[in-house]
Design a protein around this motif. Structure first.
Motif, PDB file in Angstrom:
ATOM      1  N   SER A 246       0.334  -1.808   3.426  1.00 38.24           N
ATOM      2  CA  SER A 246       1.114  -0.771   4.104  1.00 38.24           C
ATOM      3  C   SER A 246       0.285  -0.171   5.221  1.00 38.24           C
ATOM      4  O   SER A 246      -0.946  -0.138   5.160  1.00 38.24           O
ATOM      5  CB  SER A 246       1.536   0.319   3.114  1.00 38.24           C
ATOM      6  OG  SER A 246       0.397   0.974   2.590  1.00 38.24           O
ATOM      7  N   VAL A 247       0.957   0.316   6.257  1.00 41.78           N
ATOM      8  CA  VAL A 247       0.254   0.863   7.411  1.00 41.78           C
ATOM      9  C   VAL A 247      -0.448   2.163   7.054  1.00 41.78           C
ATOM     10  O   VAL A 247      -1.583   2.416   7.459  1.00 41.78           O
ATOM     11  CB  VAL A 247       1.239   1.093   8.577  1.00 41.78           C
ATOM     12  CG1 VAL A 247       0.529   1.719   9.769  1.00 41.78           C
ATOM     13  CG2 VAL A 247       1.894  -0.224   8.978  1.00 41.78           C
ATOM     14  N   ALA A 248       0.197   2.998   6.260  1.00 48.27           N
ATOM     15  CA  ALA A 248      -0.339   4.336   5.981  1.00 48.27           C
ATOM     16  C   ALA A 248      -1.523   4.290   5.020  1.00 48.27           C
ATOM     17  O   ALA A 248      -2.598   4.832   5.305  1.00 48.27           O
ATOM     18  CB  ALA A 248       0.766   5.224   5.412  1.00 48.27           C
ATOM     19  N   GLU A 249      -1.358   3.637   3.870  1.00 47.00           N
ATOM     20  CA  GLU A 249      -2.375   3.711   2.824  1.00 47.00           C
ATOM     21  C   GLU A 249      -3.255   2.473   2.750  1.00 47.00           C
ATOM     22  O   GLU A 249      -4.342   2.525   2.185  1.00 47.00           O
ATOM     23  CB  GLU A 249      -1.689   3.926   1.468  1.00 47.00           C
ATOM     24  CG  GLU A 249      -0.832   5.192   1.416  1.00 47.00           C
ATOM     25  CD  GLU A 249      -0.105   5.327   0.092  1.00 47.00           C
ATOM     26  OE1 GLU A 249      -0.254   4.414  -0.747  1.00 47.00           O
ATOM     27  OE2 GLU A 249       0.601   6.324  -0.087  1.00 47.00           O
ATOM     28  N   GLY A 250      -2.818   1.373   3.294  1.00 48.44           N
ATOM     29  CA  GLY A 250      -3.604   0.161   3.221  1.00 48.44           C
ATOM     30  C   GLY A 250      -3.469  -0.595   1.921  1.00 48.44           C
ATOM     31  O   GLY A 250      -3.976  -1.711   1.787  1.00 48.44           O
ATOM     32  N   GLU A 251      -2.777  -0.026   0.941  1.00 52.16           N
ATOM     33  CA  GLU A 251      -2.564  -0.703  -0.342  1.00 52.16           C
ATOM     34  C   GLU A 251      -1.511  -1.797  -0.159  1.00 52.16           C
ATOM     35  O   GLU A 251      -0.500  -1.587   0.503  1.00 52.16           O
ATOM     36  CB  GLU A 251      -2.083   0.289  -1.401  1.00 52.16           C
ATOM     37  CG  GLU A 251      -3.149   1.293  -1.845  1.00 52.16           C
ATOM     38  CD  GLU A 251      -4.195   0.639  -2.735  1.00 52.16           C
ATOM     39  OE1 GLU A 251      -3.891  -0.420  -3.315  1.00 52.16           O
ATOM     40  OE2 GLU A 251      -5.302   1.179  -2.849  1.00 52.16           O
ATOM     41  N   TRP A 253       1.620  -3.706  -0.551  1.00 55.32           N
ATOM     42  CA  TRP A 253       2.942  -3.390  -1.095  1.00 55.32           C
ATOM     43  C   TRP A 253       3.751  -4.658  -1.344  1.00 55.32           C
ATOM     44  O   TRP A 253       4.783  -4.631  -2.014  1.00 55.32           O
ATOM     45  CB  TRP A 253       3.715  -2.497  -0.132  1.00 55.32           C
ATOM     46  CG  TRP A 253       4.089  -3.177   1.149  1.00 55.32           C
ATOM     47  CD1 TRP A 253       3.333  -3.309   2.270  1.00 55.32           C
ATOM     48  CD2 TRP A 253       5.328  -3.828   1.448  1.00 55.32           C
ATOM     49  NE1 TRP A 253       3.997  -4.008   3.241  1.00 55.32           N
ATOM     50  CE2 TRP A 253       5.231  -4.339   2.763  1.00 55.32           C
ATOM     51  CE3 TRP A 253       6.509  -4.043   0.741  1.00 55.32           C
ATOM     52  CZ2 TRP A 253       6.254  -5.044   3.379  1.00 55.32           C
ATOM     53  CZ3 TRP A 253       7.532  -4.745   1.352  1.00 55.32           C
ATOM     54  CH2 TRP A 253       7.411  -5.229   2.655  1.00 55.32           C
TER      55      TRP A 253
END
Length: 315
Positions: A246-251, A253
């Motif tokens: 994901s762009v925001a958290e990097g986790e 998805w």
């Protein structure tokens, strides 16, 4: 659009009389346009001018509900369409309407004329309706463009020689191309939203899921050879899977996989190995008095099986 003859006074006449001033102020507060965008700016100004004339027309008719037909709000849909085609964000469109509202308020305050509350309410309702129409048309154009791009992308990937697919972190399929339909034995509509356990045998699904977890844990691309039982027998797929962070958290998805059928390659390799082993057995059965050159000649001859040892020369 030209405002019609007034059936009420004050607010409609005031806005109509100050339309040029309203437009000038609106233009002055816009962010500076990049060089070469004069034509686009002129279109934006023309759109705002039509909007102000539409507001005057509503005020003079005395009710917003009288303009329920879509044709009246064509100016708003045109604004939404042009802002979409120019590449502007939808929030930019909303800000432009908000700026127009502020400037109209300033002009009304500067006039120092008494204003009727019902007229003001009607003005803001008309402005809100126009904004709603503009945003709705912008979103409609945006969704149509997305669907068109998705269809083109799907068509490209459907013609890829490899199976391409994406799953969310829980293993549910988000996307597949046509070659994947052959692997799963299911059409696209019945695959999306389902997991491997609903599409494949238990052992195969568990192996797929284990490899998926390894990719998500490693947060890096990994390569596997995955076997799938199909109606004509087992097929071997050389598969690369990689996470989609994901762009925001990097986790991660989701993950994407690209699987190439290497069954034919494996079969050829096995046949080659078997032929090599058979040749080696033939060579090892030849008499020891036959030197390497004789053995090679026998192996190349179609009569290799009939090759007879020649008497050893006397010492």
């Amino acid at each position: 659009m030209n405002p019609v003859a007034s059936t009420t006074d004050s607010l409609a006449d005031l806005v109509a009389g100050r339309r040029e001033d309203i437009l000038r102020r609106w233009r002055a507060r816009l962010e500076p346009s990049p060089p070469g965008m004069a034509e686009e700016l002129q279109e934006r100004l023309q759109g705002m001018l039509k909007l102000v004339d539409a507001l005057v027309l509503v005020l003079r008719q005395g009710t917003v509900e009288a303009w329920t037909q879509g044709a009246f709000w064509s100016h708003a849909r045109e604004i939404g369409l042009r802002r979409f085609r120019s590449g502007a964000r939808v929030d930019t469109l909303v800000q432009e309407y908000g700026l127009l509202r502020e400037i109209i308020l300033e002009v009304l305050d500067a006039s120092q004329q008494p204003l009727r509350t019902d007229e003001l309410r009607m003005l803001w309702r008309a402005l809100d309706r126009s904004l709603t129409e503009a945003v709705a048309h912008y979103v409609q154009q945006h969704e149509q463009a997305l669907r068109s791009r998705e269809l083109r992308l799907q068509e490209i990937l459907d013609h890829a020689p490899a199976a391409i697919y994406a799953k969310d972190a829980l293993g549910r399929y988000l996307f597949i191309n046509r070659p994947f339909e052959a692997i799963s034995g299911h059409e696209r509509a019945s695959v999306l939203g389902r997991s491997d356990f609903e599409l494949f045998a238990q052992e195969t699904a568990e192996r797929f899921r284990l490899n998926d977890r390894r990719v998500l844990a490693a947060r890096a691309p990994l390569v596997f050879d995955e076997e799938v039982l199909q109606p004509d027998g087992p097929h071997l797929y050389h598969t690369m899977k990689f996470p989609l962070p994901s762009v925001a958290e990097g986790e991660p998805w989701a993950l994407c996989g690209v699987s190439t059928d290497i069954t034919a390659t494996r079969t050829l390799r096995q046949e080659r190995d078997e032929a090599r082993e058979q040749l080696q057995r033939v060579l090892t059965q030849l008499p020891s008095c036959c030197g390497p050159s004789t053995r090679r000649a026998c192996s190349r001859s179609s009569r290799a099986r009939a090759c007879r040892p020649r008497p050893c020369p006397p010492r």
